[in-house]
Design a protein around this motif. Sequence first.
Motif, PDB file in Angstrom:
ATOM      1  N   HIS A 154      34.943  67.586 -40.261  1.00  0.00           N
ATOM      2  CA  HIS A 154      35.557  66.763 -39.222  1.00  0.00           C
ATOM      3  C   HIS A 154      36.574  67.655 -38.507  1.00  0.00           C
ATOM      4  N   LYS A 198      31.995  66.827 -36.522  1.00  0.00           N
ATOM      5  CA  LYS A 198      31.902  65.371 -36.401  1.00  0.00           C
ATOM      6  C   LYS A 198      32.922  64.826 -35.412  1.00  0.00           C
ATOM      7  N   GLY A 199      32.583  63.709 -34.800  1.00  0.00           N
ATOM      8  CA  GLY A 199      33.487  63.040 -33.876  1.00  0.00           C
ATOM      9  C   GLY A 199      32.720  61.954 -33.144  1.00  0.00           C
ATOM     10  N   SER A 200      33.318  61.367 -32.132  1.00  0.00           N
ATOM     11  CA  SER A 200      32.602  60.386 -31.315  1.00  0.00           C
ATOM     12  C   SER A 200      31.330  61.039 -30.770  1.00  0.00           C
ATOM     13  N   THR A 202      29.209  64.203 -31.638  1.00  0.00           N
ATOM     14  CA  THR A 202      29.047  65.219 -32.684  1.00  0.00           C
ATOM     15  C   THR A 202      28.389  66.444 -32.069  1.00  0.00           C
ATOM     16  N   ALA A 217      28.806  58.074 -30.416  1.00  0.00           N
ATOM     17  CA  ALA A 217      28.337  57.100 -31.403  1.00  0.00           C
ATOM     18  C   ALA A 217      29.159  55.819 -31.291  1.00  0.00           C
ATOM     19  N   THR A 218      28.645  54.761 -31.908  1.00  0.00           N
ATOM     20  CA  THR A 218      29.426  53.517 -31.948  1.00  0.00           C
ATOM     21  C   THR A 218      30.777  53.790 -32.623  1.00  0.00           C
ATOM     22  N   PRO A 219      31.867  53.348 -32.003  1.00  0.00           N
ATOM     23  CA  PRO A 219      33.186  53.612 -32.619  1.00  0.00           C
ATOM     24  C   PRO A 219      33.387  52.922 -33.960  1.00  0.00           C
ATOM     25  N   LEU A 221      31.719  53.479 -36.374  1.00  0.00           N
ATOM     26  CA  LEU A 221      31.375  54.519 -37.353  1.00  0.00           C
ATOM     27  C   LEU A 221      32.622  55.226 -37.892  1.00  0.00           C
ATOM     28  N   ALA A 222      33.725  55.137 -37.181  1.00  0.00           N
ATOM     29  CA  ALA A 222      34.961  55.798 -37.626  1.00  0.00           C
ATOM     30  C   ALA A 222      35.556  55.013 -38.792  1.00  0.00           C
ATOM     31  N   ALA A 224      36.085  55.256 -43.378  1.00  0.00           N
ATOM     32  CA  ALA A 224      36.085  56.175 -44.528  1.00  0.00           C
ATOM     33  C   ALA A 224      34.740  56.179 -45.250  1.00  0.00           C
ATOM     34  N   GLY A 225      34.243  57.353 -45.491  1.00  0.00           N
ATOM     35  CA  GLY A 225      33.008  57.521 -46.250  1.00  0.00           C
ATOM     36  C   GLY A 225      31.765  57.705 -45.406  1.00  0.00           C
ATOM     37  N   THR A 226      31.866  57.456 -44.092  1.00  0.00           N
ATOM     38  CA  THR A 226      30.655  57.623 -43.268  1.00  0.00           C
ATOM     39  C   THR A 226      30.245  59.093 -43.173  1.00  0.00           C
ATOM     40  N   GLY A 227      31.206  60.003 -43.322  1.00  0.00           N
ATOM     41  CA  GLY A 227      30.858  61.423 -43.339  1.00  0.00           C
ATOM     42  C   GLY A 227      30.071  61.785 -44.595  1.00  0.00           C
ATOM     43  N   LEU A 230      26.580  60.775 -43.852  1.00  0.00           N
ATOM     44  CA  LEU A 230      25.916  61.745 -42.966  1.00  0.00           C
ATOM     45  C   LEU A 230      25.445  62.966 -43.759  1.00  0.00           C
ATOM     46  N   HIS A 263      22.172  58.541 -38.023  1.00  0.00           N
ATOM     47  CA  HIS A 263      23.408  57.960 -38.579  1.00  0.00           C
ATOM     48  C   HIS A 263      24.016  56.964 -37.587  1.00  0.00           C
TER      49      HIS A 263
HETATM   50  N1  ADP Z   1      35.659  57.628 -32.553  1.00  0.00           N
HETATM   51  C1  ADP Z   1      34.508  57.755 -33.177  1.00  0.00           C
HETATM   52  N2  ADP Z   1      33.397  57.181 -32.681  1.00  0.00           N
HETATM   53  C2  ADP Z   1      32.233  57.277 -33.316  1.00  0.00           C
HETATM   54  N3  ADP Z   1      32.053  57.946 -34.466  1.00  0.00           N
HETATM   55  C3  ADP Z   1      33.112  58.552 -35.008  1.00  0.00           C
HETATM   56  C4  ADP Z   1      34.391  58.499 -34.394  1.00  0.00           C
HETATM   57  N4  ADP Z   1      35.248  59.189 -35.181  1.00  0.00           N
HETATM   58  C5  ADP Z   1      34.536  59.652 -36.228  1.00  0.00           C
HETATM   59  N5  ADP Z   1      33.251  59.281 -36.127  1.00  0.00           N
HETATM   60  C6  ADP Z   1      32.168  59.578 -37.064  1.00  0.00           C
HETATM   61  O1  ADP Z   1      32.527  59.036 -38.337  1.00  0.00           O
HETATM   62  C7  ADP Z   1      32.159  59.936 -39.384  1.00  0.00           C
HETATM   63  C8  ADP Z   1      33.429  60.282 -40.153  1.00  0.00           C
HETATM   64  O2  ADP Z   1      33.221  61.337 -41.030  1.00  0.00           O
HETATM   65  P1  ADP Z   1      34.429  61.997 -41.833  1.00  0.00           P
HETATM   66  O3  ADP Z   1      35.552  62.294 -40.916  1.00  0.00           O
HETATM   67  O4  ADP Z   1      33.856  63.104 -42.635  1.00  0.00           O
HETATM   68  O5  ADP Z   1      34.906  60.788 -42.769  1.00  0.00           O
HETATM   69  P2  ADP Z   1      34.873  60.643 -44.355  1.00  0.00           P
HETATM   70  O6  ADP Z   1      35.379  61.959 -44.919  1.00  0.00           O
HETATM   71  O7  ADP Z   1      35.811  59.523 -44.606  1.00  0.00           O
HETATM   72  O8  ADP Z   1      33.482  60.369 -44.780  1.00  0.00           O
HETATM   73  C9  ADP Z   1      31.473  61.107 -38.710  1.00  0.00           C
HETATM   74  O9  ADP Z   1      30.072  60.942 -38.725  1.00  0.00           O
HETATM   75  C10 ADP Z   1      31.983  61.064 -37.275  1.00  0.00           C
HETATM   76  O10 ADP Z   1      31.071  61.616 -36.348  1.00  0.00           O
END
Ligand code: ADP
Length: 305
Positions: A154, A198-200, A202, A217-219, A221-222, A224-227, A230, A263
């Motif tokens: 991230h 990773k981010g909005s 990627t 991506a859909t917000p 998704l932000a 904990a644990g979605t990373g 992935l 994802h």
């Molecule tokens: N604003 C956002 N909009 C969409 N997706 C987001 C946004 N911010 C983070 N993500 C996605 O959410 C996920 C977060 O992953 P990460 O930061 O590793 O979290 P964690 O360590 O809690 O699993 C990533 O897939 C990232 O692309």
Amino acid sequence: MNAPAWTRERAAELLRSPGPGDDKYRRGVVGLRTGSARYPGAAVLGVEAAWRAGSGMVRYVPGSESPGARSAVPGLAAPAAAVLAARPETVFGTGRCDAWVIGSGTDPALRTAAEAAALRALLRGTAPVVVDAGALDLVRGIGSEHAPLVLTPHAGEFARLAERGAAESGRDSAADGAARDAAVAELAAELGATVLLKGSVTRCASPNGEVLHAGPATPWLASAGTGDVLAGALGALLAQHAEAVRADAALPVRLAATAAVLHDAAARIAAGDPEGRGAGRPITARDVADALPAAWAELVGRVER
Ligand SMILES: Nc1ncnc2c1ncn2[C@@H]1O[C@H](COP(=O)(O)OP(=O)(O)O)[C@@H](O)[C@H]1O
Ligand SMILES: NC(=O)C1=CN([C@@H]2O[C@H](COP(=O)(O)OP(=O)(O)OC[C@H]3O[C@@H](n4cnc5c(N)ncnc54)[C@H](OP(=O)(O)O)[C@@H]3O)[C@@H](O)[C@H]2O)[C@@H](O)CC1
């Protein structure tokens, strides 16, 4: 630099459905060496996602931890027990793996020397490796001969890994997208590894300079644990294409972008946000993993929804 968007159509081309000649091994075996006493849930989420993204077999290998780490949270289930409870299909212990996922839910400060050696052996092996979270620091210093690697930082992890300032790494939301693309491509070239920031949006870069975007991506998704989800899904895709990945240096970046598209598609289904603009309802990382099969079907267009 004008990085192309990786579309659902391009992603669907890399989602490999099984045929009559397949068996569980041919479909791809993913090994996860993830989770810890402090973060057992990360192991569960990665394993769940690896199964849900089409693996024929998922192996789980718990890492060794220092005695201090074991007692950090008394009473909490060990990661292997948590994985078994969530997914009894999972096979425990070492064995043939077509791809690995390492680092999710681990803290490098608590890593033993034996664990570092085992992880370095995977990084220097031949099977592709997804390098997440607490294993990212191991990539520098492994030398030029290494497995096909896909790093999944991230923005905070990227800044630490690349030793860059906030604007270039993407932590500053006002940072220029082209500058972020350039920073990701530069790190990929420097490390000889695919980098997925990773981010909005990627951003995925290959060592030879190809950059692909997935998202926004859909917000929802932000969360904990979605990373961790992935990383598991990407491990599954790398395992399904492991032989081709070793032969084609351009493939990992496309698989990385495909995992990000899949994802996001799963998160949109779970959240009820088909346009990805934040409509719908809150979701958890587990919800995203659970929606991966529906997202797969939606992308390959096999199922009417
Ligand atoms: N604003 C956002 N909009 C969409 N997706 C987001 C946004 N911010 C983070 N993500 C996605 O959410 C996920 C977060 O992953 P990460 O930061 O590793 O979290 P964690 O360590 O809690 O699993 C990533 O897939 C990232 O692309
Ligand atoms: N269920 C489980 O078991 C779960 C286990 N998990 C596991 O937890 C471990 C720690 O991972 P982590 O991401 O929480 O912390 P860490 O890597 O120390 O970085 C955090 C610091 O970085 C910065 N930062 C800047 N941008 C950022 C961004 N976009 N996203 C995030 N951070 C950003 C920010 O610093 P600040 O900007 O505040 O100075 C922030 O304070 C890891 O092993 C992971 O797998 C999680 O997956 C959750 C579910």
